[in-house]
Scaffold this motif. Structure first.
Motif, PDB file in Angstrom:
ATOM      1  N   UNK A 108     -24.765  33.192   9.182  1.00  0.00           N
ATOM      2  CA  UNK A 108     -24.075  32.350   8.197  1.00  0.00           C
ATOM      3  C   UNK A 108     -25.071  31.740   7.219  1.00  0.00           C
ATOM      4  N   UNK A 109     -26.210  31.281   7.724  1.00  0.00           N
ATOM      5  CA  UNK A 109     -27.246  30.724   6.839  1.00  0.00           C
ATOM      6  C   UNK A 109     -27.769  31.792   5.893  1.00  0.00           C
ATOM      7  N   UNK A 110     -27.964  32.987   6.419  1.00  0.00           N
ATOM      8  CA  UNK A 110     -28.463  34.083   5.594  1.00  0.00           C
ATOM      9  C   UNK A 110     -27.472  34.412   4.480  1.00  0.00           C
ATOM     10  N   UNK A 114     -28.014  34.064   0.422  1.00  0.00           N
ATOM     11  CA  UNK A 114     -27.763  35.150  -0.529  1.00  0.00           C
ATOM     12  C   UNK A 114     -26.800  34.705  -1.628  1.00  0.00           C
ATOM     13  N   UNK A 115     -25.746  33.980  -1.238  1.00  0.00           N
ATOM     14  CA  UNK A 115     -24.797  33.490  -2.244  1.00  0.00           C
ATOM     15  C   UNK A 115     -25.468  32.483  -3.175  1.00  0.00           C
ATOM     16  N   UNK A 116     -26.307  31.608  -2.619  1.00  0.00           N
ATOM     17  CA  UNK A 116     -26.996  30.612  -3.451  1.00  0.00           C
ATOM     18  C   UNK A 116     -27.942  31.308  -4.417  1.00  0.00           C
ATOM     19  N   UNK A 117     -28.635  32.340  -3.934  1.00  0.00           N
ATOM     20  CA  UNK A 117     -29.553  33.084  -4.792  1.00  0.00           C
ATOM     21  C   UNK A 117     -28.800  33.735  -5.952  1.00  0.00           C
ATOM     22  N   UNK A 118     -27.654  34.342  -5.653  1.00  0.00           N
ATOM     23  CA  UNK A 118     -26.859  34.975  -6.709  1.00  0.00           C
ATOM     24  C   UNK A 118     -26.385  33.943  -7.723  1.00  0.00           C
TER      25      UNK A 118
END
Length: 401
Positions: A108-110, A114-118
């Motif tokens: 979930x953290x990963x 990834x969503x935050x990076x996008x």
């Protein structure tokens, strides 16, 4: 004779009488004689038999108690082992479930990273345009081209096989989360820096424009605005972030309009470093020796020194004009014009467009003049005003233009 009697008398004393057993059956009587030693032997065997019998019976009874105690002890040991095995199985199940929970938490953290990076990449793309607009406007903000590699990571570089709290993968994921948070804060700080810079510059230019009597372009904002100050959060939703960027972009456009307006004003001096010998206003006329109005300022300069346009415009006069001698007049629009008089030579023609800083003529002493110098005027709708008002205003905002 005597010996025989003696032997007969001693015989009964030495021999023990035999044990006689009579068995009577109907009219028949049977006599059994049991010798003493045989009877003693039988009694001894009987005693031994009964002793063995009671000993065996006692042993069997005691053995049953021992067996019962042994079985009870074995049962308790078995129950203890079963309880221990059950506890171990529960511990194993707990560890397995805990590991599964940790794995799910890591995944979930990963996914969140990834969503935050996008989202940050999308925000960065928006900031690139804002940064270009800010640089084109000459604004100084944080470098929006800051490398994102330090805060960027790809999924294929991560291994999800370990979920130990102190594992290198978990630590790296934590570093990524911190780095992304820093990147988000820097993006918001970049917007705030540009907004603060453009607001400060806009206010300074607007103040100068008001000082010289120019109309100030109004910003595209609602009037009577107010409320508590709540800064933009580091993790705004995409719509809020776009609105913030659009607001700053509108501020930059307003700043550009102010710069454009200010750049069209004669804010520079026509002769850098030259001494002013006569200022605007009342003075004693050098020829008639009585008070007279001086409509400009005079710069001391030897003949042939360059006289430069103080703003872009169109030449509306280039020739001899009685008391001005050889004169050049430039129209800067909106009723604003400048005059350069007493020139020894004119280098532009009527109708020509000049840029700020272009040489329009050479200083001299033509016309009503007592010596080589440059007479410089600024007129608003045909009325002469003090050029120093514009020159001093230019000194204030020249770093902004």
């Amino acid at each position: 004779m005597a010996s025989d009697e003696t032997s007969q008398s001693l015989s009964p004393a030495r021999k023990k009488p035999a044990l006689r057993i009579y068995i009577v059956h109907k009219k028949t009587i049977r006599e059994l004689r049991v010798r003493p030693w045989l009877a003693a032997t039988a009694v001894a065997f009987s005693l031994l038999f009964f002793a063995g019998y009671f000993a065996a019976t006692g042993y069997l009874i005691f053995r049953d108690d021992l067996l019962a105690a042994s079985l009870a002890r074995q049962a308790r040991q078995k129950q203890a082992y079963e309880d221990r095995i059950a506890a171990l199985r529960a511990d194993i199940d707990h560890l397995a479930s805990r590991q599964l929970l940790n794995q799910e938490e890591f995944e979930a953290r990963l996914e969140s990273v990834a969503e935050r990076q996008a989202a940050l990449d999308a925000r960065q793309a928006v900031l690139v345009d804002l940064g270009d607009a800010a640089r084109n406007a000459g604004l100084v903000g944080r470098d929006d081209a800051r490398s994102r590699d330090s805060a960027q990571a790809t999924d294929d570089e991560l291994t999800t096989g370990s979920v130990e709290p102190a594992s290198p993968v978990d630590l790296r994921l934590a570093d990524m989360e911190v780095s992304l948070e820093e990147m988000a804060s820097e993006q918001v700080a970049f917007i705030e820096d540009i907004a603060s810079d453009v607001a400060d510059r806009s206010e300074r230019i607007a103040a100068v424009l008001k000082e010289v009597g120019r109309d100030v372009p109004a910003p595209q904002e609602e009037e009577a605005m107010g409320g508590p100050f709540i800064p933009m959060p580091s993790d705004p939703d995409p719509e809020t972030f776009r609105e913030g960027v659009a607001l700053v972009a509108a501020q930059i456009e307003h700043y550009d309009s102010l710069v454009e307006t200010a750049s069209g004003l004669p804010l520079m001096t026509p002769m850098k470093g030259a001494t002013i010998t006569s200022r605007f206003g009342m003075r004693r006329d050098p020829f008639r020796r009585r008070p007279a109005m001086h409509t400009g300022i005079d710069f001391r300069a030897p003949t042939g020194h360059s006289a430069r346009a103080t703003a872009a415009g169109k030449v509306i006069a280039a020739g001899y004009s009685r008391g001005y001698g050889y004169m050049v007049e430039i129209d800067h629009g909106d009723g604003l014009s400048t005059r350069f008089a007493h020139l020894s030579k004119i280098l532009v023609k009527k109708g020509q467009t000049v840029a700020r800083g272009d040489t329009v003529g050479r200083t001299g002493s033509t016309g009503r003049s007592t010596g080589p110098h440059l007479h410089y005027e600024i007129r608003v709708n045909g009325r002469a005003i003090d050029p120093m008002t514009f020159i001093r205003a230019g000194e204030k905002i020249s770093p902004l233009l």
